[in-house]
Design a protein around this motif. Structure first.
Motif, PDB file in Angstrom:
ATOM      1  N   GLY A 364      20.655   3.335  26.253  1.00 31.64           N
ATOM      2  CA  GLY A 364      21.343   2.259  25.563  1.00 31.64           C
ATOM      3  C   GLY A 364      22.499   1.691  26.382  1.00 31.64           C
ATOM      4  N   ARG A 409      28.604  -5.010  16.272  1.00 29.31           N
ATOM      5  CA  ARG A 409      27.456  -4.108  16.252  1.00 29.31           C
ATOM      6  C   ARG A 409      26.269  -4.774  15.570  1.00 29.31           C
ATOM      7  NH1 ARG A 409      28.534   1.918  14.454  1.00 29.31           N
ATOM      8  NH2 ARG A 409      29.354   1.839  16.583  1.00 29.31           N
ATOM      9  N   VAL A 410      25.087  -4.583  16.162  1.00 33.33           N
ATOM     10  CA  VAL A 410      23.825  -4.982  15.535  1.00 33.33           C
ATOM     11  C   VAL A 410      23.300  -3.777  14.758  1.00 33.33           C
ATOM     12  CG1 VAL A 410      21.498  -5.828  15.908  1.00 33.33           C
ATOM     13  CG2 VAL A 410      23.354  -6.630  17.375  1.00 33.33           C
ATOM     14  N   ARG A 423      24.448  -8.096  11.501  1.00 31.69           N
ATOM     15  CA  ARG A 423      25.552  -7.758  12.402  1.00 31.69           C
ATOM     16  C   ARG A 423      26.816  -7.488  11.597  1.00 31.69           C
ATOM     17  NH1 ARG A 423      24.456  -9.590  17.785  1.00 31.69           N
ATOM     18  NH2 ARG A 423      22.499 -10.762  17.900  1.00 31.69           N
ATOM     19  N   GLY A 446      23.871  -1.338  22.183  1.00 31.62           N
ATOM     20  CA  GLY A 446      24.028  -2.747  21.839  1.00 31.62           C
ATOM     21  C   GLY A 446      25.418  -3.105  21.373  1.00 31.62           C
ATOM     22  N   ASP A 447      26.315  -2.132  21.203  1.00 35.44           N
ATOM     23  CA  ASP A 447      27.686  -2.420  20.778  1.00 35.44           C
ATOM     24  C   ASP A 447      28.405  -3.265  21.822  1.00 35.44           C
ATOM     25  OD1 ASP A 447      27.366  -1.115  18.441  1.00 35.44           O
ATOM     26  OD2 ASP A 447      28.591   0.634  18.947  1.00 35.44           O
ATOM     27  N   SER A 448      29.220  -4.178  21.326  1.00 37.90           N
ATOM     28  CA  SER A 448      30.070  -4.997  22.192  1.00 37.90           C
ATOM     29  C   SER A 448      31.519  -4.684  21.846  1.00 37.90           C
ATOM     30  CB  SER A 448      29.780  -6.487  21.990  1.00 37.90           C
ATOM     31  OG  SER A 448      30.627  -7.270  22.802  1.00 37.90           O
TER      32      SER A 448
END
Length: 876
Positions: A364, A409-410, A423, A446-448
């Protein structure tokens, strides 16, 4: 039919990628020991070796590096070459310090000489000849792809384009470009120290040194069968032994031959064994790497060595788990982040020939942006947290808000709610963040992650501006008073306005209130020492700000006229000095001072005072005339008062020479100064010696400056023939004159009074008439006496369909202009061009006339049709 790839970027990109794929096939496709371009088992001749060296500059560079790494000095190289029967300077172009910018022709036996030095083995020579084909072709293919990227082909995403595409996205995959900067430092290294755990194999070269009762040294090469042959000892099997294990074996085998060989400090004979040259091994790099294939590396190489040669993982490959497999067994797994982030290489496994280095798909990814030292995209393992991601990004910048981190976060599919709730935004405000360490908050692929910057507006300050020594903001402390803020600003200046200090304050509702105080004296003592609040604006005034700055003016014969600030005690001589002194035409008779009247009767604006001048005012001539007054006393220079206007008059009738330019077919061309203000054209022609026999007086070109105040352009030096070209028409306007008539009759009206800058050019006879504009064949036409304008137009092909017959005009050779006059019933009046004239036919203005003519013809046609009908009816 050739295809223009620049017009079809998708096709060009596809061709480039196919080309790169064909040329970057791994070296493993070759038969072991086979040299590219030669059949299996066939070795190149010396002449072919020379050709290979000439065509492979990277091979020459590798020879230089290997000779330098051998540690041999130039003298040692020369001695060994002489002993082997080679010229001692054979390898000089490859030695350290050689001029690498000069070209040279390699000798056919160069590689044999290098082999004789023991620097490169036979297998190494083969590897050198195969060297670098992958990297060179890959670089060239990448340049092709990069050039195609310039055409903005954004629809395709390829690993070879990942650097550019990642830059366009704003963040790069961390560690990806580290392996893209290939250097020769990761080519197989055959010299250098190894530890006692190094395992020996075929191709290694050992050095055995025995000292004590016996003094000897011996070079031992491990054979393909894994043996070394030691004199008086025999064969010793060393394959797959470590140096430590080999030492134990040698104690036993050498002890049988030399009685003094034993362990301990009392041994009479000691031995040392080292590896002088390492073998190369072949490993396989596969998985998600940029250039998968088989690679030859040094036996002391590591996983990182192989990865550098293979270009590193692709964007789809993992950086956190690199597997080393030996047959079906997983030997080790390497996390490259330990190497990239902390400089630690945990891979202590010695690679062996045949090992497979496998790069699996990546795990990931999380994005770390904002105020961190290294914003990028990072790969995470399942157990890593926000603290690990921030640490990988280098930690917080000094201006980061450490008390709040935001995560976009998705949600996983199972956690997504109805209505598109896919989201979420999470704000992490743990107390640990404030201490500079991020919390152990779990992350999801997938976290930003965003780290915010501290607010830009400043706080805890007050501003001090105006008549203080250091204007600007000063730090605010609770309970600060006005006197302290002014002291921090350097205090007031001597000309401070004592009566008022203004303080502007912003209330909580953003409205402003005005406070005021003042000084008791110029030392800075405050009359009302107000307690300040944050962001108060303090303004200190100067007495000079309320005074009008007086001035005096000087005009006339000075170099810099205008206003000058007035200073008390200023004299006329001071003002002339400030104005740059007097000009050459200044009159020393007197100067006139216009002064404001002391009393203002009705209509009085000024009173004038005339003061005498003398030669001492001519400062620019020899530094001052004799008798100039001494400094400090100047009774001849009257003092000035505010707003005086001083006029320095000019000498009556004084002027510089007025020059005119006479060029062309006169006997003495040149620049002539007018002798009087009434000198005429005929007078100057006579002074120039009159016209030559080749002169064409009817074609004289007389130019006069359109604006007398416009400066003339700088002129080139006069040639030996004294022919001076006339000034460009852009600076002059031509005036039509009849020079033949002027020379016959001095009273003719064209005998003009000349002015400064006039230019007179008398040409030779020109039997050509030029026709230009809207004609069918514009160009020169031979002069025909007595022919009119239409005749010359017909000679140039006649009027073009767009030509305007009613506005055609001619410029005669003497500059006079004439135009045709078309008449309805009478014959046209047309000028007759002279030799050297030019005719211009303008185009019709916007087609309006042609449109009008068509309309008129339509009306006439309808009238004729009507008349014809009436005639036919009457005849019946």
């Amino acid at each position: 039919m050739p295809i223009n790839l620049t017009r079809r970027p998708r096709l060009a990109l596809g061709c480039a990628l196919v080309f790169a794929a064909l040329l970057t096939r791994p070296v493993s496709a070759q038969v072991p020991g086979q040299i590219p371009g030669f059949p299996p088992g066939v070795r190149p001749t010396p002449e072919q070796v020379r050709d290979i060296l000439q065509s492979r500059p990277e091979l020459v560079q590798q020879l230089r590096e290997r000779l330098q790494a051998s540690g041999l000095t130039p003298d040692q190289v020369h001695a060994r070459l002489r002993a082997e029967g080679y010229p001692e300077d054979l390898l000089d172009p490859y030695l350290p310090g050689a001029d690498t910018t000069r070209s040279f022709t390699p000798a056919p036996n160069t590689l044999d000489a290098v082999r004789s030095l023991g620097v490169v083995s036979t297998a190494g020579i083969d590897s050198l000849l195969r060297l670098d084909s992958t990297r060179v072709v890959s670089d060239s293919a990448r340049r092709v792809v990069d050039s195609i990227l310039a055409a903005r082909v954004d629809s395709l995403r390829l690993d070879s384009l990942s650097d550019t595409l990642a830059a366009r996205r704003g963040l790069k995959l961390f560690g990806y470009e580290v392996f893209r900067h290939y250097t020769t430092a990761f080519e197989p290294v055959q010299v250098g120290p190894v530890d006692e755990n190094y395992r020996l194999g075929p191709g290694d070269v050992l050095v055995l040194i025995v000292t004590g009762d016996v003094e000897r040294s011996e070079t031992l090469e491990v054979t393909r069968e894994g043996f070394v042959v030691i004199s008086q000892v025999g064969q010793v099997y060393v394959a797959n032994l470590t140096l430590k294990q080999l030492e134990d074996v040698l104690y036993t085998r050498l002890g049988r031959v030399y009685s003094g060989v034993r362990r301990g400090p009392n041994a009479r004979t000691k031995f040392y064994v080292t590896v002088s040259r390492l073998r190369n091994i072949e490993v396989y790099v596969t998985g998600d790497v940029l250039r998968a294939g088989a690679y030859q590396i040094s036996a002391s190489g590591t996983v990182l060595t192989a990865l550098y040669q293979a270009g590193g993982p692709t964007q789809a490959g993992s950086f956190r788990r690199i597997d080393v497999r030996r047959g079906p067994t997983l030997v080790d797994s390497v996390d490259i982040y330990d190497y990239l982030l902390r400089g630690i290489n945990h891979s202590d496994v010695r690679l062996q020939s045949g090992d497979v280095i496998f790069v699996p798909p990546r795990g990931g990814l999380v994005k770390v942006t904002g105020r961190v030292l290294r914003p990028a995209i990072y790969e995470i393992t399942p157990n890593e947290t926000l603290r690990d991601a921030i640490a990988a990004a280098g930690g917080y910048e000094p201006n980061a808000i450490q008390g709040r981190v935001q995560i976009h976060r998705v949600l996983p599919p199972a956690a997504r709610g109805p209505g598109g709730r896919d989201r979420v935004v999470i704000d992490v405000t743990d107390q640990q963040v404030a201490s500079g360490v991020a919390p152990a908050f779990p992350l999801v692929p997938g976290d930003s992650i965003t780290v915010f910057a501290a607010a830009a507006p400043l706080r805890d300050f007050v501003s001090v501006r105006g008549d203080v020594y250091v204007q600007g903001r000063v730090g605010y402390t609770e309970g600060m008073k006005l006197s302290e803020a002014i002291r921090l600003a350097g205090g007031p200046k001597p000309d401070v306005y004592l009566d008022r200090i203004l303080i502007s304050r912003i209330r909580s509702d953003s409205s402003k209130v005005q406070l005021r105080s003042g000084f008791t004296d110029s030392t800075g003592t405050i009359a009302d020492d107000i307690v300040l609040e944050r962001e108060d604006d303090i303004q200190v005034f100067s007495r000079a700000a309320f005074r009008t700055e007086p001035y005096v003016s000087v005009v006339g014969a000075v170099r810099r006229s205008g206003r000058v600030p007035y200073r008390e005690g200023m004299t006329l001589r001071d003002l002339v000095l400030i104005a740059g002194g007097l000009t050459e035409d200044a009159s020393l008779d007197h100067a006139e001072i216009a002064r404001l009247p002391t009393a203002r009767p009705t209509g009085a604006l000024a009173q004038t005072v005339r003061v005498p001048l003398d030669s001492s005012y001519l400062f620019g001539r020899g530094g001052g005339a004799p008798g100039a007054p001494a400094a400090g006393r100047d009774p001849a220079a009257p003092p000035l008062e505010p707003y005086d206007n001083v006029l320095i008059p000019r000498q009556p009738g004084w002027a510089l020479q007025r020059l005119v330019y006479v060029t062309g077919e006169v006997k003495y061309p040149g620049r002539y100064a007018l002798t009087s203000k009434t000198e005429r054209l005929a007078d100057v022609i006579a002074r120039a010696g009159g016209l030559t026999d080749e002169a064409y007086a009817g074609g004289v070109a007389f130019f006069r400056r359109a604006d007398p105040s416009f400066p003339a352009p700088p002129r080139a030096p006069v040639e030996a023939s004294e022919r001076v070209q006339p000034l460009p028409p852009g600076f002059k306007e031509r005036v039509g004159i009849d020079l033949p008539q002027v020379l016959k009759n001095a009273d003719d009206r064209d005998n003009l009074i000349l002015a400064a800058g006039d230019s007179i050019d008398v040409p030779e006879y020109d039997p050509i008439v030029t026709v230009a504009g809207a004609v069918n064949a514009p160009g020169p036409v031979a002069y025909a006496p007595g022919k009119n304008l239409d005749w010359y137009v017909d000679a140039a092909g006649g009027y073009a369909p767009t030509g305007d017959r009613d506005r055609v005009y001619v410029t005669q050779p003497d500059g006079k202009k004439g135009t045709v006059k078309r008449r309805f019933l009478l014959s046209d009046t047309q000028p007759k061009p002279g030799p050297g004239a030019s005719i211009y036919v303008p185009a019709k203005a916007g087609g309006s006339k042609s449109g009008n003519a068509a309309a008129v013809l339509g009306v006439v046609a309808s009238l004729i049709a009507s008349l014809t009908t009436i005639v036919v009816v009457l005849r019946r």
